[in-house]
Design an enzyme around this catalytic site. Structure first.
Site, PDB file in Angstrom:
ATOM      1  N   SER A 153     -10.736  -3.739   3.885  1.00 54.84           N
ATOM      2  CA  SER A 153      -9.894  -2.580   3.869  1.00 54.84           C
ATOM      3  C   SER A 153     -11.285  -1.808   4.833  1.00 54.84           C
ATOM      4  CB  SER A 153     -11.023  -1.878   2.589  1.00 54.84           C
ATOM      5  OG  SER A 153     -11.543  -1.813   1.342  1.00 54.84           O
ATOM      6  N   LYS A 164     -15.166   3.290   0.932  1.00 60.32           N
ATOM      7  CA  LYS A 164     -14.692   3.836   1.719  1.00 60.32           C
ATOM      8  C   LYS A 164     -15.108   4.693   1.989  1.00 60.32           C
ATOM      9  CE  LYS A 164     -10.261   1.896   0.658  1.00 60.32           C
ATOM     10  NZ  LYS A 164     -10.923   0.712  -0.563  1.00 60.32           N
TER      11      LYS A 164
END
Lengths: 208, 208
Positions: free
Chosen positions: A126, A164
DNA sequence: ACTAAAAGAGAACTAAAAGAGAACTAAAAG
DNA sequence: CTTTTAGTTCTCTTTTAGTTCTCTTTTAGT
């Protein structure tokens, strides 16, 4: 090689868990004090068993050098001022998968900060466009706040962890991947706890 | 190199922890006072051991210049089995830019091999798609051969160094970037010397 | 309860390190 | 040039840390 007794393992665990708190390798006397024992002779027998098990360095070539753990004792990395706890894996959408045993990983100074840090291994891609690949190790500074644009370890609803980019406002928290095939995720601020901030990254290219 | 005794390590720790508070490098006398010792001769022996361990600068060329820690010691990253020489920067098309002083950098076990390795800092983004960014550190295993598809430090015409993927055949050597805006470069085999092979990579995300 | 093994205490021994101190030498300071 | 400082070498003594051993107590298994 003989199986270690309970007491021998106790002493080994003590050594491993407290290795960092000794300014230099402890003598038998110092260890006796720490273990509430009054006989160096008794402790010596336990240490000999640990030497035989290759968990403690032999005294040969190490005169009055104190009790030192072997690399094998700490899964090939020595807990010292160069190392950080390697606590587990982080994959988006799951809790952090903790390692079975405490392990340490040597980390260069420039990849960590003065604050307490730990290491996680990344699962997934990701954050691939940020140069963080599947299998990479990340160094995380323990922190419960972050600036917008920083990469954080976030705990969502007290159960799922993820690595993230973060953008925070009063109404929402955005967690943004660095992968063009993935979308940003939006949460209410009370859903998101910041567990730490990315300060370093490492990758191996060794053929296995 | 001999293992340091506990007392030697104590003295080293004292030096390192108090290095900043000495206005100029301390003499043996000054250190004796600070350590509550009354014999320069005794201290001298300890300092010799630290010199031998490359933690203190040799007195040769440093007459009456006091006790100075080596860059290694000051980097707080002691040259041991966890550290590798950090020798300079690599930017495509230039020779490797060597550092002024020998430095060592702590490197995790999994990022290096059993063979001699060293560290370079990358300049440029020719390998960005391979997750190697400008400013990253790379761990290089010293080797003069490589398999096709490996990332190598290549010396071209004995003058320019570069970090690239390598594809070799009898007639040519291709050096391939991992950046879609850059083209592969082709050389005659005798133009290219392989200096090493990429085995590890590291990046800092610390705000400076 | 019994037994074997482990653990611990403590004493004595040994080797090595550490420290003191003196003398010497080289270099710096006056 | 002389004196002082800082490093260097060496001998001797003390201290520390490891090593061995015996005896007693504790623990764990039967």
């Amino acid at each position: 090689m003989a199986v270690l007794t309970r007491r021998q393992l106790e002493i080994f665990n003590f050594l491993r868990d407290n290795y960092e708190s000794f300014a230099c390798p402890p003598s038998l006397d110092e260890l006796c004090s720490a273990l509430n024992m009054s006989s160096r002779g008794s402790l010596y027998k336990h240490i000999l068993a640990l030497i035989n098990a290759e968990l403690v360095e032999s005294f040969v070539g190490n005169k009055q050098g104190g009790i030192r753990l072997t690399p094998k004792a700490l899964n090939n990395e020595i807990a010292n001022e160069q190392s950080l706890p390697f606590i587990g894996c982080i994959a988006a959408g799951k809790p952090i998968e903790a390692l079975a045993n405490t392990r340490y990983m040597t980390v260069p100074q420039v990849l960590k900060t003065n604050k307490p840090c730990y290491v996680l291994q990344v699962k997934g891609d990701s954050m691939i466009d940020a140069g963080i690949f599947d299998g990479d190790w990340v160094v995380i500074e323990q922190r419960d706040y972050a600036n917008n644009g920083e990469i954080v370890v976030a705990l969502i609803d007290n159960s799922e962890a993820t690595l993230k980019y973060i953008e925070q406002s009063a109404e929402q928290v955005l967690l943004l991947p660095a992968n063009s095939s993935m979308a940003a995720m939006s949460y209410r601020p009370e859903q998101v706890n910041i567990q730490g901030v990315l300060v370093g990254q490492m990758r191996s290219y060794r053929s296995h």
